[in-house]
Design an enzyme around this catalytic site. Sequence first.
Site, PDB file in Angstrom:
ATOM      1  N   SER A  27      10.503   6.460  15.540  1.00  0.00           N
ATOM      2  CA  SER A  27       9.267   6.007  16.187  1.00  0.00           C
ATOM      3  C   SER A  27       9.597   5.722  17.644  1.00  0.00           C
ATOM      4  O   SER A  27       9.962   4.610  17.998  1.00  0.00           O
ATOM      5  CB  SER A  27       8.764   4.737  15.505  1.00  0.00           C
ATOM      6  N   LEU A  28       9.441   6.718  18.474  1.00  0.00           N
ATOM      7  CA  LEU A  28       9.883   6.602  19.870  1.00  0.00           C
ATOM      8  C   LEU A  28       8.815   5.902  20.724  1.00  0.00           C
ATOM      9  O   LEU A  28       9.039   4.838  21.278  1.00  0.00           O
ATOM     10  CB  LEU A  28      10.208   8.000  20.409  1.00  0.00           C
ATOM     11  N   HIS A  29       7.683   6.551  20.865  1.00  0.00           N
ATOM     12  CA  HIS A  29       6.478   5.970  21.484  1.00  0.00           C
ATOM     13  C   HIS A  29       6.535   5.647  22.978  1.00  0.00           C
ATOM     14  O   HIS A  29       5.505   5.406  23.596  1.00  0.00           O
ATOM     15  CB  HIS A  29       6.002   4.719  20.737  1.00  0.00           C
ATOM     16  N   SER A  62      11.578   7.131   8.276  1.00  0.00           N
ATOM     17  CA  SER A  62      11.174   6.839   9.646  1.00  0.00           C
ATOM     18  C   SER A  62      11.655   5.452  10.040  1.00  0.00           C
ATOM     19  O   SER A  62      11.485   4.489   9.294  1.00  0.00           O
ATOM     20  CB  SER A  62       9.647   6.902   9.753  1.00  0.00           C
ATOM     21  N   CYS A 113       6.424  -6.834   7.712  1.00  0.00           N
ATOM     22  CA  CYS A 113       7.505  -6.285   8.543  1.00  0.00           C
ATOM     23  C   CYS A 113       8.013  -7.396   9.450  1.00  0.00           C
ATOM     24  O   CYS A 113       7.226  -8.215   9.923  1.00  0.00           O
ATOM     25  CB  CYS A 113       6.963  -5.120   9.379  1.00  0.00           C
ATOM     26  N   CYS A 123       0.759  -1.731  15.960  1.00  0.00           N
ATOM     27  CA  CYS A 123       0.833  -1.460  14.515  1.00  0.00           C
ATOM     28  C   CYS A 123       0.240  -2.609  13.709  1.00  0.00           C
ATOM     29  O   CYS A 123       0.602  -3.771  13.908  1.00  0.00           O
ATOM     30  CB  CYS A 123       2.293  -1.247  14.117  1.00  0.00           C
ATOM     31  N   GLY A 177       6.615  -1.647   6.491  1.00  0.00           N
ATOM     32  CA  GLY A 177       7.989  -2.140   6.621  1.00  0.00           C
ATOM     33  C   GLY A 177       8.932  -1.224   7.360  1.00  0.00           C
ATOM     34  O   GLY A 177       8.623  -0.063   7.630  1.00  0.00           O
ATOM     35  N   GLU A 178      10.086  -1.780   7.675  1.00  0.00           N
ATOM     36  CA  GLU A 178      11.130  -1.029   8.374  1.00  0.00           C
ATOM     37  C   GLU A 178      12.222  -0.693   7.349  1.00  0.00           C
ATOM     38  O   GLU A 178      12.983  -1.572   6.937  1.00  0.00           O
ATOM     39  CB  GLU A 178      11.685  -1.887   9.532  1.00  0.00           C
ATOM     40  N   CYS A 184       5.721  -4.355  16.421  1.00  0.00           N
ATOM     41  CA  CYS A 184       5.290  -3.310  17.346  1.00  0.00           C
ATOM     42  C   CYS A 184       3.816  -3.587  17.673  1.00  0.00           C
ATOM     43  O   CYS A 184       3.008  -3.804  16.756  1.00  0.00           O
ATOM     44  CB  CYS A 184       5.484  -1.936  16.721  1.00  0.00           C
ATOM     45  N   ASN A 196      -4.371   5.096  15.755  1.00  0.00           N
ATOM     46  CA  ASN A 196      -5.390   4.697  14.776  1.00  0.00           C
ATOM     47  C   ASN A 196      -5.754   3.242  15.003  1.00  0.00           C
ATOM     48  O   ASN A 196      -4.888   2.373  14.909  1.00  0.00           O
ATOM     49  CB  ASN A 196      -4.856   4.879  13.348  1.00  0.00           C
ATOM     50  N   GLU A 253       0.833  -1.194   0.000  1.00  0.00           N
ATOM     51  CA  GLU A 253       0.000   0.000   0.000  1.00  0.00           C
ATOM     52  C   GLU A 253       0.875   1.255   0.000  1.00  0.00           C
ATOM     53  O   GLU A 253       1.944   1.291   0.612  1.00  0.00           O
ATOM     54  CB  GLU A 253      -0.918  -0.009   1.223  1.00  0.00           C
ATOM     55  N   CYS A 282      -1.737   6.293   9.627  1.00  0.00           N
ATOM     56  CA  CYS A 282      -0.498   5.704  10.168  1.00  0.00           C
ATOM     57  C   CYS A 282      -0.786   4.394  10.865  1.00  0.00           C
ATOM     58  O   CYS A 282      -1.670   4.309  11.705  1.00  0.00           O
ATOM     59  CB  CYS A 282       0.116   6.577  11.254  1.00  0.00           C
ATOM     60  N   CYS A 290       3.399   8.642   1.082  1.00  0.00           N
ATOM     61  CA  CYS A 290       3.883   7.718   2.109  1.00  0.00           C
ATOM     62  C   CYS A 290       4.188   6.384   1.428  1.00  0.00           C
ATOM     63  O   CYS A 290       3.293   5.722   0.908  1.00  0.00           O
ATOM     64  CB  CYS A 290       2.801   7.582   3.183  1.00  0.00           C
TER      65      CYS A 290
HETATM   66  N1  SAH Z   1       8.733   0.933  10.299  1.00  0.00           N
HETATM   67  C1  SAH Z   1       8.987   2.321  10.336  1.00  0.00           C
HETATM   68  C2  SAH Z   1       8.196   3.039   9.295  1.00  0.00           C
HETATM   69  C3  SAH Z   1       6.679   2.993   9.507  1.00  0.00           C
HETATM   70  S1  SAH Z   1       6.203   4.599   9.897  1.00  0.00           S
HETATM   71  C4  SAH Z   1       8.728   2.873  11.711  1.00  0.00           C
HETATM   72  O1  SAH Z   1       8.171   2.138  12.531  1.00  0.00           O
HETATM   73  O2  SAH Z   1       9.134   3.986  11.967  1.00  0.00           O
HETATM   74  C5  SAH Z   1       4.635   4.458  10.512  1.00  0.00           C
HETATM   75  C6  SAH Z   1       4.495   5.280  11.779  1.00  0.00           C
HETATM   76  O3  SAH Z   1       3.180   5.066  12.307  1.00  0.00           O
HETATM   77  C7  SAH Z   1       5.464   4.816  12.862  1.00  0.00           C
HETATM   78  O4  SAH Z   1       5.858   5.881  13.682  1.00  0.00           O
HETATM   79  C8  SAH Z   1       4.598   3.867  13.621  1.00  0.00           C
HETATM   80  O5  SAH Z   1       5.108   3.611  14.900  1.00  0.00           O
HETATM   81  C9  SAH Z   1       3.277   4.586  13.629  1.00  0.00           C
HETATM   82  N2  SAH Z   1       2.147   3.705  13.889  1.00  0.00           N
HETATM   83  C10 SAH Z   1       2.092   2.363  13.782  1.00  0.00           C
HETATM   84  N3  SAH Z   1       0.870   1.909  14.116  1.00  0.00           N
HETATM   85  C11 SAH Z   1       0.134   2.991  14.442  1.00  0.00           C
HETATM   86  C12 SAH Z   1      -1.236   3.171  14.819  1.00  0.00           C
HETATM   87  N4  SAH Z   1      -2.050   2.141  14.926  1.00  0.00           N
HETATM   88  N5  SAH Z   1      -1.660   4.418  15.060  1.00  0.00           N
HETATM   89  C13 SAH Z   1      -0.836   5.477  14.903  1.00  0.00           C
HETATM   90  N6  SAH Z   1       0.456   5.369  14.513  1.00  0.00           N
HETATM   91  C14 SAH Z   1       0.944   4.140  14.295  1.00  0.00           C
HETATM   92 FE1  SF4 Z   2       7.153  -2.467  11.476  1.00  0.00          FE
HETATM   93 FE2  SF4 Z   2       7.169   0.222  11.847  1.00  0.00          FE
HETATM   94 FE3  SF4 Z   2       4.905  -1.211  12.219  1.00  0.00          FE
HETATM   95 FE4  SF4 Z   2       6.923  -1.445  13.940  1.00  0.00          FE
HETATM   96  S1  SF4 Z   2       5.714   0.418  13.524  1.00  0.00           S
HETATM   97  S2  SF4 Z   2       5.736  -3.151  13.057  1.00  0.00           S
HETATM   98  S3  SF4 Z   2       8.692  -1.271  12.605  1.00  0.00           S
HETATM   99  S4  SF4 Z   2       6.012  -0.932  10.264  1.00  0.00           S
END
Ligand code: SAH
Ligand code: SF4
Length: 407
Positions: free
Chosen positions: A267-269, A245, A140, A147, A213-214, A144, A344, A120, A387, A133
């Site tokens: 992606s700190l979180h 990212s 992946c 995600c 993906g990463e 996480c 989301n 996508e 996202c 994007c």
């Molecule tokens: N794999 C990379 C690139 C993906 S970026 C990474 O993790 O950075 C997608 C962004 O959306 C990341 O910051 C991810 O942590 C965030 N994300 C993932 N799931 C989400 C969700 N359900 N709601 C909001 N943000 C989310």
């Molecule tokens: Fe993969 Fe990024 Fe989703 Fe983590 S947030 S599972 S690294 S796509």
Amino acid sequence: MSIALDLDYHAHADRPSAGRVSLVGQTKPQLRETLMGIGLDEREARMRSSQLWNWIYHNGVTDFDRMTNIQKGFRQKLSDTFLLDRPEIVTEQVSIDGTRKWLFRFRDPKNPLLPPVDVETVYIPEEDRGTLCVSSQVGCTLTCSFCHTGTQKLVRNLTAGEILGQVLMARERLGDFPGGERPTDGLVPAPRGSGGSEGDSRAITNIVMMGMGEPLYNYENVKQALLIASDEAGISLSKRRITLSTSGVVPFIEPTGRDIGVMLAISLHAVRDDLRDILVPINKKYPLKELIEACRNYPGLSNARRITFEYVMLRDINDSDADARELVRLLSGIPAKINLIPFNPWPGTNYECSTSARIEQFADIVNRAGYASPVRTPRGRDIFAACGQLKSATERLSKKERDALTA
Ligand code: SAH
Ligand code: SF4
């Protein structure tokens, strides 16, 4: 409400691709070598590769016959030997807010018997910019916990050509190539920004590697694709308008700054290792201390080139005042922007988004510490394009299944 377009768009469906090599995604030296491989001398290969580059990336041509500054006989030879591959569009959806999502399908031209893979790609138009994007992998390897992509096992890395294929196909659909027309379905994107060095007005002004993906687990292909996307003779997007990212693959952070030179988002979180180990499990391998150290040393970092720290707002998980204060402390001294992302939801998740009042209070603490901390407005939720919502149905084949198909 969203509009789903029924597209009958299958690139190259009429021509067998087996045996032909795609030129999309090759670096300039690779392209020259490829042309020398069909008998051109070095000087001619250099000239022809610049012409091809311009046709492929600047003009968006997919048919060698349109390359009018190349003689007919040679055009024929090119099309007998090579492909200018683009993905097929399986679906194209337009959200009520103008966000557009494509499901792109890639076949392996070297091995057409293997099942194709789907990814996508999302386009987000705003007042002053239009952001694409882009995905780097099918699925992946990381998991996480909040995600959706993380629930799809890695099928495979995308090639540089496939990463660029998403950009080229989106540019075509959005009328971004010379002579192209803006789509008239849904909300027409009308950003006024300029993404390139030419001062033109484009639909796509920014690229973010924030799709499936990463990207740092597919480093070489991502690097090659982004260097091509920023090349001035082609797509010509400024590196300051390209953001990669990562969930925190520490060993590749320094090379990203040094060799690609694009903007970095992390992606700190979570601000404590015990919580980040659960939310972003790669933290067990590269804990916060190492990640923050790598950010401090990111090549090219300055107040004008800040790192974006993404922080998903999860109700009662990471959204307390204490978390906000610790976030500020953790990032002190790093030129940073903090991007608060409302969670989301997706089917099957147990997480909930923080309340608006909580997000506001959190943002307030961060703002008072002097950080710009925009709350990212969720875009395209109605078409599952926001996202962390991306996922495709492509499944990984077992070794036995692969072997059977390639035998
Ligand atoms: N794999 C990379 C690139 C993906 S970026 C990474 O993790 O950075 C997608 C962004 O959306 C990341 O910051 C991810 O942590 C965030 N994300 C993932 N799931 C989400 C969700 N359900 N709601 C909001 N943000 C989310
Ligand atoms: Fe993969 Fe990024 Fe989703 Fe983590 S947030 S599972 S690294 S796509």
